[in-house]
Design a protein around this motif. Sequence first.
Motif, PDB file in Angstrom:
ATOM      1  N   MET A   1       0.833  -1.216   0.000  1.00 28.68           N
ATOM      2  CA  MET A   1       0.000   0.000   0.000  1.00 28.68           C
ATOM      3  C   MET A   1       0.860   1.257   0.000  1.00 28.68           C
ATOM      4  N   GLN A   4       2.460   1.812  -3.290  1.00 26.60           N
ATOM      5  CA  GLN A   4       1.544   2.355  -4.286  1.00 26.60           C
ATOM      6  C   GLN A   4       1.354   3.848  -4.089  1.00 26.60           C
ATOM      7  N   LYS A   5       1.309   4.277  -2.790  1.00 21.19           N
ATOM      8  CA  LYS A   5       1.142   5.697  -2.491  1.00 21.19           C
ATOM      9  C   LYS A   5       2.317   6.507  -3.011  1.00 21.19           C
ATOM     10  N   SER A   6       3.554   5.969  -2.741  1.00 24.15           N
ATOM     11  CA  SER A   6       4.742   6.726  -3.116  1.00 24.15           C
ATOM     12  C   SER A   6       4.982   6.695  -4.624  1.00 24.15           C
ATOM     13  N   ARG A   8       2.870   7.208  -6.916  1.00 22.47           N
ATOM     14  CA  ARG A   8       2.052   8.182  -7.639  1.00 22.47           C
ATOM     15  C   ARG A   8       2.894   9.445  -7.869  1.00 22.47           C
ATOM     16  N   LEU A  10       3.776  13.300  -8.764  1.00 21.94           N
ATOM     17  CA  LEU A  10       3.108  14.578  -8.512  1.00 21.94           C
ATOM     18  C   LEU A  10       2.888  15.343  -9.807  1.00 21.94           C
ATOM     19  N   GLU A  14       1.273  20.351  -8.091  1.00 16.58           N
ATOM     20  CA  GLU A  14       1.537  19.808  -6.747  1.00 16.58           C
ATOM     21  C   GLU A  14       3.009  19.981  -6.377  1.00 16.58           C
ATOM     22  N   ARG A  21       5.865  25.312  -0.018  1.00 18.14           N
ATOM     23  CA  ARG A  21       5.703  24.936   1.398  1.00 18.14           C
ATOM     24  C   ARG A  21       7.063  24.667   2.032  1.00 18.14           C
TER      25      ARG A  21
ATOM     26  N   HIS B  12     -10.012   3.064  -3.845  1.00 20.59           N
ATOM     27  CA  HIS B  12      -9.592   3.209  -2.454  1.00 20.59           C
ATOM     28  C   HIS B  12      -8.127   3.663  -2.373  1.00 20.59           C
ATOM     29  N   VAL B  13      -7.285   2.998  -3.184  1.00 20.52           N
ATOM     30  CA  VAL B  13      -5.861   3.350  -3.199  1.00 20.52           C
ATOM     31  C   VAL B  13      -5.677   4.781  -3.662  1.00 20.52           C
ATOM     32  N   GLU B  14      -6.425   5.141  -4.695  1.00 15.38           N
ATOM     33  CA  GLU B  14      -6.311   6.499  -5.242  1.00 15.38           C
ATOM     34  C   GLU B  14      -6.701   7.539  -4.199  1.00 15.38           C
ATOM     35  N   LEU B  16      -6.679   7.156  -0.977  1.00 17.79           N
ATOM     36  CA  LEU B  16      -5.657   7.200   0.081  1.00 17.79           C
ATOM     37  C   LEU B  16      -4.453   8.010  -0.362  1.00 17.79           C
ATOM     38  N   ALA B  17      -4.074   7.774  -1.639  1.00 18.34           N
ATOM     39  CA  ALA B  17      -2.917   8.497  -2.164  1.00 18.34           C
ATOM     40  C   ALA B  17      -3.191   9.994  -2.189  1.00 18.34           C
ATOM     41  N   THR B  18      -4.404  10.353  -2.623  1.00 14.68           N
ATOM     42  CA  THR B  18      -4.752  11.761  -2.681  1.00 14.68           C
ATOM     43  C   THR B  18      -4.828  12.349  -1.283  1.00 14.68           C
ATOM     44  N   GLY B  20      -3.158  11.487   1.241  1.00 10.93           N
ATOM     45  CA  GLY B  20      -1.826  11.648   1.808  1.00 10.93           C
ATOM     46  C   GLY B  20      -1.084  12.846   1.284  1.00 10.93           C
ATOM     47  N   LEU B  21      -1.548  13.414   0.195  1.00 15.37           N
ATOM     48  CA  LEU B  21      -0.846  14.535  -0.412  1.00 15.37           C
ATOM     49  C   LEU B  21      -1.462  15.855   0.011  1.00 15.37           C
ATOM     50  N   SER B  22      -0.606  16.755   0.406  1.00 17.36           N
ATOM     51  CA  SER B  22      -1.123  18.072   0.752  1.00 17.36           C
ATOM     52  C   SER B  22      -1.385  18.864  -0.523  1.00 17.36           C
TER      53      SER B  22
END
Lengths: 53, 318
Positions: A1, A4-6, A8, A10, A14, A21, B12-14, B16-18, B20-22
């Motif tokens: 998980m 997958q987050k990392s 993505r 920017l 962004e 920031r 769901h992953v998308e 969560l990813a969004t 997590g991003l400011s």
Amino acid sequence: MADQKSSRSLTPEEQKRRRTRSLALALTLGVLVVLFYVVTIAKLGPGVLQRPM
Amino acid sequence: MSTMSNSLAETHVESLATAGLSQGDVSDFFALLKPRVMFLVVFTALVGMVVSPSNVHPIVAFVSLLMIAVGGGASGCLNMWWDADIDAIMTRTAKRPIPAGKIQPGEALAFGVTLSVGSVIILGLVSNWLAAGLLAFTIFFYVVVYSMWLKRTTQQNIVIGGAAGALPPIVAQAAVTGHVALDSIVLFAIIFMWTPPHFWALALVKSGDYQRAGIPMMPNVAGPDATRFQILAYTILLAPLGMAPVALGFGGLAYAIISLVGGFGMLALALQVYRLRQGEPAMRVAQQLFGFSILYLFLLFATLLVEHGFGFFRPVFG
């Protein structure tokens, strides 16, 4: 998980926001350093160099 | 089935990813601090400092003022974090960074807590721990007592909660003198007594907003007429209280004139609000009272600032 987050990437917008920031945070830290130094000198005054040996 | 669950998982992953991003810009984080409220905090705190005889170093006074401002901003930020759900409903607040989706609630919480703790510790180290304790109490009172407890449970929310907005002169005086004197307590009382007529005048105009958000403001709970009576009652107390600095000797000749004229102006408008109860004229006069109340408080404090900060003090007695 987490991978997958990392993974993505920017968007340019962004990236720009993250950069501003980061710069603001760096500037704040710099201001704090100067502030602590100046306050130390202001509070101690001439006694800043007088330390018990 | 499997395609559907895959699709759900991707969504769901998308999300969560969004999440997590400011998405916030620096200006969005600044907006979290409620800059206009912060200006009022700085302004009233500065007056609390200048009316207090002290020989504190100007840099120490400046940094103390800065920390009071940051503490005030932090409490505004934590208020926005807690109230994001109702802010999204009200037209006046729907564009704030959290309901607008620019800043995640967790980011606002972390930002607010960091600034709260930082401002209290630095104020304690720079000035004294009485001032730091008072600043911590102010933040606690605004966030926990007002935002989390009173705001959604009682029509007296802004009366009691107003104490948080009235505390900056006391914190500032403590920062430069190390104690709390009658001068700053009187300034506290003026802001405290000014808050109900100021906010209830706005609430009369925006009662629909508060109703939709389920906030028990006085006009929604006790009715507009009872609110008008309360506005008048508080203004009758406020007008003479506004002149108390003259009696105590720290309000000079200019302050005496301004507070007298301003007090009569507040009373005249509050009386108009009490009399006019129907239609457009009633809304217009409530709006006028709201606007004039800001001018009134600004003039009172600005006059004290000019008298004490720029050497224009001319005593009324003796």
